[in-house]
Design a protein around this motif. Structure first.
Motif, PDB file in Angstrom:
ATOM      1  N   ARG A   1      77.480 -42.642 -15.715  1.00 51.08           N
ATOM      2  CA  ARG A   1      75.952 -43.173 -16.022  1.00 51.08           C
ATOM      3  C   ARG A   1      75.969 -44.673 -15.837  1.00 51.08           C
ATOM      4  O   ARG A   1      74.943 -45.116 -15.562  1.00 51.08           O
ATOM      5  CB  ARG A   1      75.767 -42.359 -17.411  1.00 51.08           C
TER       6      ARG A   1
ATOM      7  N   GLY B   1      69.852 -38.665  -4.506  1.00 48.65           N
ATOM      8  CA  GLY B   1      69.449 -40.111  -4.488  1.00 48.65           C
ATOM      9  C   GLY B   1      70.120 -40.857  -3.802  1.00 48.65           C
ATOM     10  O   GLY B   1      71.030 -40.457  -3.136  1.00 48.65           O
TER      11      GLY B   1
ATOM     12  N   ASN C   1      75.618 -45.339 -12.164  1.00 51.38           N
ATOM     13  CA  ASN C   1      74.383 -44.979 -11.647  1.00 51.38           C
ATOM     14  C   ASN C   1      73.496 -46.168 -12.205  1.00 51.38           C
ATOM     15  O   ASN C   1      72.377 -46.298 -11.218  1.00 51.38           O
ATOM     16  CB  ASN C   1      74.086 -43.771 -12.628  1.00 51.38           C
ATOM     17  N   HIS C   2      73.488 -46.641 -13.206  1.00 51.44           N
ATOM     18  CA  HIS C   2      72.611 -47.664 -13.827  1.00 51.44           C
ATOM     19  C   HIS C   2      72.727 -48.859 -12.981  1.00 51.44           C
ATOM     20  O   HIS C   2      71.796 -49.643 -12.367  1.00 51.44           O
ATOM     21  CB  HIS C   2      72.943 -48.004 -15.287  1.00 51.44           C
TER      22      HIS C   2
ATOM     23  N   ALA D   1      76.529 -41.748  -6.673  1.00 53.10           N
ATOM     24  CA  ALA D   1      76.839 -42.741  -7.605  1.00 53.10           C
ATOM     25  C   ALA D   1      78.441 -42.877  -7.736  1.00 53.10           C
ATOM     26  O   ALA D   1      78.709 -41.997  -8.590  1.00 53.10           O
ATOM     27  CB  ALA D   1      76.257 -42.532  -8.934  1.00 53.10           C
TER      28      ALA D   1
ATOM     29  N   HIS E   1      68.910 -53.551  -4.963  1.00 48.82           N
ATOM     30  CA  HIS E   1      67.883 -53.362  -3.893  1.00 48.82           C
ATOM     31  C   HIS E   1      68.190 -52.248  -3.004  1.00 48.82           C
ATOM     32  O   HIS E   1      69.535 -52.362  -2.465  1.00 48.82           O
ATOM     33  CB  HIS E   1      67.292 -54.757  -3.412  1.00 48.82           C
ATOM     34  N   GLU E   2      67.277 -51.521  -2.611  1.00 49.65           N
ATOM     35  CA  GLU E   2      67.660 -50.589  -1.559  1.00 49.65           C
ATOM     36  C   GLU E   2      68.192 -51.039  -0.450  1.00 49.65           C
ATOM     37  O   GLU E   2      69.022 -50.248   0.170  1.00 49.65           O
ATOM     38  CB  GLU E   2      66.248 -49.684  -1.204  1.00 49.65           C
TER      39      GLU E   2
ATOM     40  N   HIS F   1      74.928 -43.222  -5.932  1.00 51.52           N
ATOM     41  CA  HIS F   1      74.338 -42.457  -7.154  1.00 51.52           C
ATOM     42  C   HIS F   1      74.672 -41.075  -7.076  1.00 51.52           C
ATOM     43  O   HIS F   1      74.666 -40.513  -5.995  1.00 51.52           O
ATOM     44  CB  HIS F   1      73.172 -42.583  -7.301  1.00 51.52           C
TER      45      HIS F   1
ATOM     46  N   SER G   1      71.232 -48.416  -9.730  1.00 50.88           N
ATOM     47  CA  SER G   1      69.826 -48.397  -9.660  1.00 50.88           C
ATOM     48  C   SER G   1      69.184 -49.914  -9.530  1.00 50.88           C
ATOM     49  O   SER G   1      67.842 -50.228  -9.178  1.00 50.88           O
ATOM     50  CB  SER G   1      69.230 -47.671 -10.851  1.00 50.88           C
ATOM     51  N   LEU G   2      70.040 -50.738 -10.024  1.00 48.03           N
ATOM     52  CA  LEU G   2      69.427 -52.380 -10.175  1.00 48.03           C
ATOM     53  C   LEU G   2      69.588 -52.966  -8.897  1.00 48.03           C
ATOM     54  O   LEU G   2      68.905 -53.974  -8.472  1.00 48.03           O
ATOM     55  CB  LEU G   2      70.215 -52.949 -11.102  1.00 48.03           C
TER      56      LEU G   2
ATOM     57  N   ASP H   1      73.843 -37.570  -8.835  1.00 47.16           N
ATOM     58  CA  ASP H   1      73.084 -36.788  -9.981  1.00 47.16           C
ATOM     59  C   ASP H   1      74.117 -36.023 -10.848  1.00 47.16           C
ATOM     60  O   ASP H   1      74.813 -35.514 -10.203  1.00 47.16           O
ATOM     61  CB  ASP H   1      71.980 -36.043  -9.339  1.00 47.16           C
TER      62      ASP H   1
ATOM     63  N   ARG I   1      71.820 -51.558  -0.665  1.00 47.88           N
ATOM     64  CA  ARG I   1      72.823 -50.632  -1.076  1.00 47.88           C
ATOM     65  C   ARG I   1      73.737 -50.249  -0.069  1.00 47.88           C
ATOM     66  O   ARG I   1      74.931 -49.486  -0.596  1.00 47.88           O
ATOM     67  CB  ARG I   1      72.141 -49.291  -1.540  1.00 47.88           C
TER      68      ARG I   1
END
Length: 390
Positions: A277, A381, A280-281, A384, A287-288, A298, A284-285, A300, A291
């Protein structure tokens, strides 16, 4: 990205009956003729047996669950280990003799455990035709099955896996993945609870319960190709921890042993989930557009775990154990309320198993919409965890 859903079935002795209840709910949620939605199935300890049964019947989820229910709902301890007086006490006597006489070099006395699980070996051979795993792979219903055991000599966590040809083995710190044909000995080794059940020799090494030294239990599913995971855990992080109170009595041997087994079976998953987790966080920070510059993905994750205290359920059923086992457990304090934790791992009795099956079913059905959303998602997504670093 094409979805590959992984299922992770954790260890816990008789507590693994809870997994069957959750799988029963999932089978009822999905269409009657649905195949298993899990391309990758990973099992550890008693969860390895459930994983193998599911992998064998991956083309028919309800059929797989029906077999698991017939396997678990009428369990008796005698189906798993010898509970007759001669079988129970002779093995324990040999184990104690080995402790006392080991200094004399009588090595053969060391090849025993507190309990004789030969009934489990017979049961698995009679009920699990493991050659059907390859049929599931060939039919496209399964991508990989992983069974994890712990090597007593190498001190490595070893995931034995049977998969499609495009899956490669791996080697990381204290853990490796080896491609092989899954056999009964892999299941026995993975479920050989330390001290209670005997180690199993596979190739050149003896192996014990896969929960030992399994520092990253989620990683095997990712190495085997999963890009999202459903975890049926025996952890109880959702429950309010008991209040810390002043105690005067020294903990019993059963209380210490139960605490030790909990640390083996539960703690590593909680730590790995926290790590997942956090990553994953972090992802998420980012920028796409950036990545693609990192190998982090990520993942799920959906975790289903008991909503009620399993120890309290065990206390209600512990007297259903055979008298010979109750006699042995009473000597170490496992028949008291504080020692029921240890007894729960050996409580292969239908009352306890059915209570956990019912609890697993209820817990999963309460999260029906979550499960539907998780399993029906067509893609994952920004995908991760670093597969090279896990």
């Amino acid at each position: 990205m094409q979805k590959k859903t992984g299922l992770i079935l954790c260890g816990g002795g008789a507590r693994a009956a809870y997994q069957v209840g959750v799988l029963k709910a999932i089978a009822n949620i999905l269409p009657r003729t649905a195949a298993s939605p899990f391309a990758v199935v990973c099992g550890t300890s008693a969860g390895a047996i459930n994983a193998a049964a599911l992998a064998m019947n991956a083309g028919n989820l309800r059929g797989a669950v029906k077999q698991l229910l017939s396997f678990w709902k009428d369990f008796r301890a005698e189906n798993i280990y010898r509970s007759d007086p001669i079988g129970a006490f002779s093995n324990s006597a040999l184990w104690l003799a080995g402790l006392l006489l080991g200094f004399m070099g009588i090595d053969r006395l060391n090849h025993v455990s507190l309990l004789d699980n030969s009934p489990l070996k017979r049961l698995l051979r009679e009920t699990l035709p493991l050659e059907r795993i390859q049929e599931s792979l060939d039919g496209g219903f399964l991508h990989a099955l992983g069974i994890t055991a712990s090597g007593y000599t190498s001190e490595q966590s070893v995931t034995f896996f049977q998969s499609r040809k495009d899956v490669q083995g791996w080697k990381r710190a204290q853990r490796i993945g080896l491609s092989t044909k899954i056999e009964i000995d892999h299941l026995l080794a993975s479920s050989a609870i330390p001290f209670l059940f005997p180690a199993v020799r596979i190739n050149r090494e003896y192996f014990g319960d896969g929960s030992m030294r399994q520092n990253a239990p989620i990683s095997s599913a990712l190495h085997l190709g999963a890009n999202r995971v459903l975890i049926i855990s025996m952890g109880q992080s959702n429950l309010q921890p008991p209040e810390r109170t002043r105690v005067t009595n020294h903990p019993s041997l059963a209380q210490i042993a139960g605490h030790t087994l909990n640390s083996i079976f539960l703690d590593s998953m909680d730590v790995d989930l926290e790590r997942l987790r956090r990553i994953n966080h972090t992802v998420s920070l980012v920028h796409e557009e950036k990545r693609t510059d990192t190998t982090l993905r990520h993942i799920d994750v959906l975790v289903i775990e008991p909503s009620k205290n399993v120890d309290i359920i065990a206390k209600r059923h512990v007297n259903n154990l055979p008298w010979s086992i109750r006699f042995m457990l009473r000597g170490v304090g496992a028949m008291s309320s504080s020692g029921a934790n240890l007894a729960s791992y050996l409580l292969f009795e239908k009352g306890f198993c059915r209570a956990l099956i019912d609890l697993g079913y209820q817990d999963a059905m309460k999260r029906r919409e979550e499960i539907i959303a998780f399993l029906s998602s067509e893609s994952v997504g920004p995908d991760a965890i670093d597969p090279n670093g896990r």
